[in-house]
Scaffold this motif. Structure first.
Motif, PDB file in Angstrom:
ATOM      1  N   GLY A   1       0.779  -1.262   0.093  1.00 18.70           N
ATOM      2  CA  GLY A   1      -0.039   0.013  -0.114  1.00 18.70           C
ATOM      3  C   GLY A   1       0.814   1.419   0.050  1.00 18.70           C
ATOM      4  O   GLY A   1       0.525   2.250  -0.828  1.00 18.70           O
ATOM      5  N   ALA A   2       1.767   1.212   0.736  1.00 20.21           N
ATOM      6  CA  ALA A   2       2.777   2.550   0.756  1.00 20.21           C
ATOM      7  C   ALA A   2       3.455   2.754  -0.656  1.00 20.21           C
ATOM      8  O   ALA A   2       3.516   3.849  -0.768  1.00 20.21           O
ATOM      9  N   VAL A   3       3.840   1.758  -1.261  1.00 22.19           N
ATOM     10  CA  VAL A   3       4.585   1.875  -2.373  1.00 22.19           C
ATOM     11  C   VAL A   3       3.320   2.246  -3.679  1.00 22.19           C
ATOM     12  O   VAL A   3       3.822   3.017  -4.436  1.00 22.19           O
ATOM     13  N   MET A   4       2.408   1.866  -3.320  1.00 20.04           N
ATOM     14  CA  MET A   4       1.212   2.140  -4.353  1.00 20.04           C
ATOM     15  C   MET A   4       0.967   3.562  -4.057  1.00 20.04           C
ATOM     16  O   MET A   4       0.757   4.353  -4.928  1.00 20.04           O
ATOM     17  N   GLN A   5       1.068   4.166  -2.726  1.00 26.97           N
ATOM     18  CA  GLN A   5       0.933   5.639  -2.732  1.00 26.97           C
ATOM     19  C   GLN A   5       1.951   6.517  -3.104  1.00 26.97           C
ATOM     20  O   GLN A   5       1.561   7.750  -3.864  1.00 26.97           O
ATOM     21  N   LEU A   6       3.135   6.034  -3.203  1.00 26.57           N
ATOM     22  CA  LEU A   6       4.297   6.305  -3.793  1.00 26.57           C
ATOM     23  C   LEU A   6       4.160   6.636  -5.128  1.00 26.57           C
ATOM     24  O   LEU A   6       4.266   7.666  -5.774  1.00 26.57           O
ATOM     25  N   PHE A   7       3.667   5.643  -5.851  1.00 25.94           N
ATOM     26  CA  PHE A   7       3.473   5.551  -7.329  1.00 25.94           C
ATOM     27  C   PHE A   7       2.550   6.529  -7.627  1.00 25.94           C
ATOM     28  O   PHE A   7       2.599   7.227  -8.850  1.00 25.94           O
ATOM     29  N   LEU A   8       1.240   6.456  -7.034  1.00 27.44           N
ATOM     30  CA  LEU A   8       0.201   7.624  -7.486  1.00 27.44           C
ATOM     31  C   LEU A   8       0.871   8.817  -7.307  1.00 27.44           C
ATOM     32  O   LEU A   8       0.188   9.809  -8.058  1.00 27.44           O
ATOM     33  N   SER A   9       1.378   9.209  -6.229  1.00 25.75           N
ATOM     34  CA  SER A   9       1.643  10.480  -5.935  1.00 25.75           C
ATOM     35  C   SER A   9       2.620  10.987  -7.139  1.00 25.75           C
ATOM     36  O   SER A   9       2.954  12.268  -7.227  1.00 25.75           O
ATOM     37  N   LYS A  10       3.324  10.189  -7.611  1.00 27.63           N
ATOM     38  CA  LYS A  10       4.417  10.784  -8.916  1.00 27.63           C
ATOM     39  C   LYS A  10       3.519  10.874 -10.112  1.00 27.63           C
ATOM     40  O   LYS A  10       3.625  11.569 -11.098  1.00 27.63           O
ATOM     41  N   THR A  11       2.502   9.866 -10.379  1.00 31.10           N
ATOM     42  CA  THR A  11       1.888   9.790 -11.558  1.00 31.10           C
ATOM     43  C   THR A  11       0.458  10.563 -11.909  1.00 31.10           C
ATOM     44  O   THR A  11       0.423  11.149 -12.991  1.00 31.10           O
ATOM     45  N   GLY A  12      -0.124  10.941 -10.391  1.00 27.61           N
ATOM     46  CA  GLY A  12      -1.245  11.537 -10.633  1.00 27.61           C
ATOM     47  C   GLY A  12      -2.308  10.658 -11.005  1.00 27.61           C
ATOM     48  O   GLY A  12      -2.331   9.407 -11.019  1.00 27.61           O
ATOM     49  N   THR A  13      -3.584  11.236 -11.232  1.00 32.34           N
ATOM     50  CA  THR A  13      -4.934  10.342 -11.615  1.00 32.34           C
ATOM     51  C   THR A  13      -5.116  10.127 -12.940  1.00 32.34           C
ATOM     52  O   THR A  13      -6.233   9.607 -12.980  1.00 32.34           O
TER      53      THR A  13
ATOM     54  N   GLU B   1      12.224   1.682  -4.315  1.00 33.88           N
ATOM     55  CA  GLU B   1      13.243   2.247  -5.138  1.00 33.88           C
ATOM     56  C   GLU B   1      13.057   1.878  -6.634  1.00 33.88           C
ATOM     57  O   GLU B   1      13.550   2.782  -7.572  1.00 33.88           O
ATOM     58  N   ASP B   2      12.389   1.037  -6.992  1.00 36.40           N
ATOM     59  CA  ASP B   2      11.707   0.818  -8.271  1.00 36.40           C
ATOM     60  C   ASP B   2      11.119   2.038  -8.807  1.00 36.40           C
ATOM     61  O   ASP B   2      11.363   2.709  -9.760  1.00 36.40           O
ATOM     62  N   VAL B   3       9.910   2.373  -7.978  1.00 36.88           N
ATOM     63  CA  VAL B   3       9.055   3.514  -8.405  1.00 36.88           C
ATOM     64  C   VAL B   3      10.346   4.916  -8.640  1.00 36.88           C
ATOM     65  O   VAL B   3      10.016   5.422  -9.521  1.00 36.88           O
ATOM     66  N   ASN B   4      10.774   4.989  -7.711  1.00 30.91           N
ATOM     67  CA  ASN B   4      11.841   6.191  -7.605  1.00 30.91           C
ATOM     68  C   ASN B   4      12.701   6.372  -8.942  1.00 30.91           C
ATOM     69  O   ASN B   4      13.081   7.179  -9.473  1.00 30.91           O
ATOM     70  N   ALA B   5      13.030   5.211  -9.249  1.00 28.27           N
ATOM     71  CA  ALA B   5      14.075   4.982 -10.154  1.00 28.27           C
ATOM     72  C   ALA B   5      13.478   4.924 -11.649  1.00 28.27           C
ATOM     73  O   ALA B   5      14.032   5.825 -12.630  1.00 28.27           O
ATOM     74  N   ILE B   6      12.274   4.683 -11.912  1.00 25.22           N
ATOM     75  CA  ILE B   6      11.734   4.468 -13.182  1.00 25.22           C
ATOM     76  C   ILE B   6      10.523   5.435 -13.687  1.00 25.22           C
ATOM     77  O   ILE B   6      10.214   5.835 -14.693  1.00 25.22           O
ATOM     78  N   VAL B   7       9.797   5.592 -12.329  1.00 22.03           N
ATOM     79  CA  VAL B   7       8.616   6.409 -12.872  1.00 22.03           C
ATOM     80  C   VAL B   7       8.746   7.978 -12.980  1.00 22.03           C
ATOM     81  O   VAL B   7       9.459   8.492 -11.952  1.00 22.03           O
ATOM     82  N   THR B   8       8.353   8.494 -14.052  1.00 23.89           N
ATOM     83  CA  THR B   8       8.526  10.085 -14.278  1.00 23.89           C
ATOM     84  C   THR B   8       7.357  10.805 -13.519  1.00 23.89           C
ATOM     85  O   THR B   8       6.329  10.591 -13.534  1.00 23.89           O
ATOM     86  N   GLU B   9       7.986  11.717 -12.782  1.00 24.17           N
ATOM     87  CA  GLU B   9       7.355  12.522 -11.926  1.00 24.17           C
ATOM     88  C   GLU B   9       6.487  13.714 -12.621  1.00 24.17           C
ATOM     89  O   GLU B   9       7.217  14.401 -13.568  1.00 24.17           O
ATOM     90  N   GLN B  10       5.399  13.969 -12.290  1.00 25.95           N
ATOM     91  CA  GLN B  10       4.639  14.876 -13.112  1.00 25.95           C
ATOM     92  C   GLN B  10       5.114  16.431 -12.791  1.00 25.95           C
ATOM     93  O   GLN B  10       5.516  16.501 -11.558  1.00 25.95           O
ATOM     94  N   ILE B  11       4.882  17.145 -13.506  1.00 26.30           N
ATOM     95  CA  ILE B  11       5.191  18.644 -13.195  1.00 26.30           C
ATOM     96  C   ILE B  11       4.339  18.975 -11.990  1.00 26.30           C
ATOM     97  O   ILE B  11       5.022  19.980 -11.383  1.00 26.30           O
ATOM     98  N   ALA B  12       3.350  18.562 -11.758  1.00 22.74           N
ATOM     99  CA  ALA B  12       2.556  18.986 -10.535  1.00 22.74           C
ATOM    100  C   ALA B  12       3.142  18.730  -9.172  1.00 22.74           C
ATOM    101  O   ALA B  12       3.088  19.599  -8.267  1.00 22.74           O
ATOM    102  N   ASN B  13       3.992  17.650  -9.449  1.00 24.55           N
ATOM    103  CA  ASN B  13       4.604  17.423  -8.172  1.00 24.55           C
ATOM    104  C   ASN B  13       5.876  18.140  -7.819  1.00 24.55           C
ATOM    105  O   ASN B  13       6.019  18.647  -6.688  1.00 24.55           O
ATOM    106  N   LYS B  14       6.589  18.573  -8.796  1.00 30.09           N
ATOM    107  CA  LYS B  14       7.686  19.665  -8.882  1.00 30.09           C
ATOM    108  C   LYS B  14       7.153  20.859  -8.341  1.00 30.09           C
ATOM    109  O   LYS B  14       7.600  21.612  -7.785  1.00 30.09           O
ATOM    110  N   ILE B  15       5.878  21.468  -8.814  1.00 31.90           N
ATOM    111  CA  ILE B  15       5.199  22.629  -8.517  1.00 31.90           C
ATOM    112  C   ILE B  15       5.028  22.703  -7.059  1.00 31.90           C
ATOM    113  O   ILE B  15       5.220  23.460  -6.076  1.00 31.90           O
TER     114      ILE B  15
END
Length: 328
Positions: A155-167, A192-206
């Protein structure tokens, strides 16, 4: 969506389908499902597609009145026409008396339920809204996709994944494909997999930029800004997104004071429910007065850029420097 699935399953189709809303991935999925169910593959004689705001409704009606050629149906697909946002009188009059062998699929982003076209379509077929999916539905969908590929995720990694991808499901789908390929030969997806490969959306950088402003970390706020410029993000889009985040925080502060629940706050602020907690935390870094003043100052900067009084990149820098500087 269930209505469409049931129609495809039984073969009892409505003559008209209107797919609308902001969730593009699902709209595309159901558009293709209907197209494949209603029209034979490669049948260019009986399947026609139109796209854009310049579609001539008279041409569409003339085609709709043409009998199918050695086929059961004539199928017309119309996308992003605007017919349901601004009433198309000709189409509104025609839909109730559509030729019995003609089937229409409309795919739109914006509609006005008060328009004559919408009301006419409602009496003829199935109208289905595709809106941003809830965190629960997205989570179940992602779990299902990963399970089919033999992957597990906490569940925690899922939350991390969604926080990077958006909805946005289209973006989630692309990032899932990358994640599945990256974890080939393993059955557990890690943070570590999520942080390494998933592209963070601009909204997260904002969001991180506004965090830096709240922390009065001027250096970090400017570094994040220059990172976005390096990614070819236009300065005025960055300013718009920063001001949008300040607006969200302004409303969050007010709703927190009123004691509203997370679901209501998410709906009113236009953010997913899982993002409410972090926005509440971020809002605590500003007073209501600071948020209001920042929004007013941002509007002045936007006007100065539009009227040629200021360079766009400098305008954003001025905003960041002003609100991230340490208090005297």
């Amino acid at each position: 969506m269930r209505a469409i699935d049931e129609d495809i399953k039984t073969g009892n189709f409505k003559q008209l389908y209107l797919l609308y809303g902001t969730e593009g991935y699902l709209k595309k999925q159901y558009r293709d499902k209907l197209k494949n169910a209603l029209a034979a593959e490669g049948d260019s004689m009986n399947f026609s597609a139109y796209q854009g705001k310049d579609i001539n409704p008279r041409e569409v009606i003339d085609l709709a009145e043409t009998l199918p050629f050695f086929a059961e149906r004539r199928v017309i697909l119309i996308e992003n026409s605007g017919f349901f946002k601004n009433t198309c009188e000709e189409l509104a009059e025609y839909l109730p008396q559509m030729a019995p062998d003609t089937y229409m699929i409309f795919v739109e982003e914006e509609i006005d339920k008060r328009s004559k076209t919408y009301k006419a379509a409602k009496n003829v077929g199935h109208l289905v809204e595709f809106s941003t999916q809830s965190e629960e539905l997205l989570t179940r969908w992602i779990f299902s996709r990963l399970k089919k590929e033999g992957r597990n995720i906490t569940g925690a990694v899922m939350q991390l994944f969604l926080s990077k991808t958006g909805t946005d499901m289209g973006n989630i789908d692309r990032e899932l494909e990358k994640l599945i390929c990256y974890t080939m030969g393993r059955d557990v997806v890690t943070a570590e997999d999520v942080n390494a490969i998933v592209t963070e959306q601009i909204a997260n950088k904002i969001f991180d930029m506004v965090n830096a402003i709240a922390d009065h970390d001027q250096r970090k706020a400017l570094e994040l800004y220059y990172d976005l410029l390096a990614l070819k993000e236009p300065p005025m889009r960055i300013l718009y997104l920063v001001l949008r985040q300040f607006s969200i925080l302004f409303h969050i502060r007010d709703m927190t004071r009123c004691g509203l629940d997370k679901q209501t706050m998410a709906k009113k602020a236009g953010i997913p429910p899982f993002a409410v907690s972090r926005n509440v935390a971020q809002a605590k870094g500003f007073s209501v007065l600071q948020l209001k003043e920042a929004l007013c100052y941002g509007a002045k900067l936007e006007e100065a850029v539009k009227t040629g009084q200021m360079n766009d990149q400098m305008a954003v820098e001025l905003f960041l420097v002003r609100y991230s500087k340490k208090p005297a």
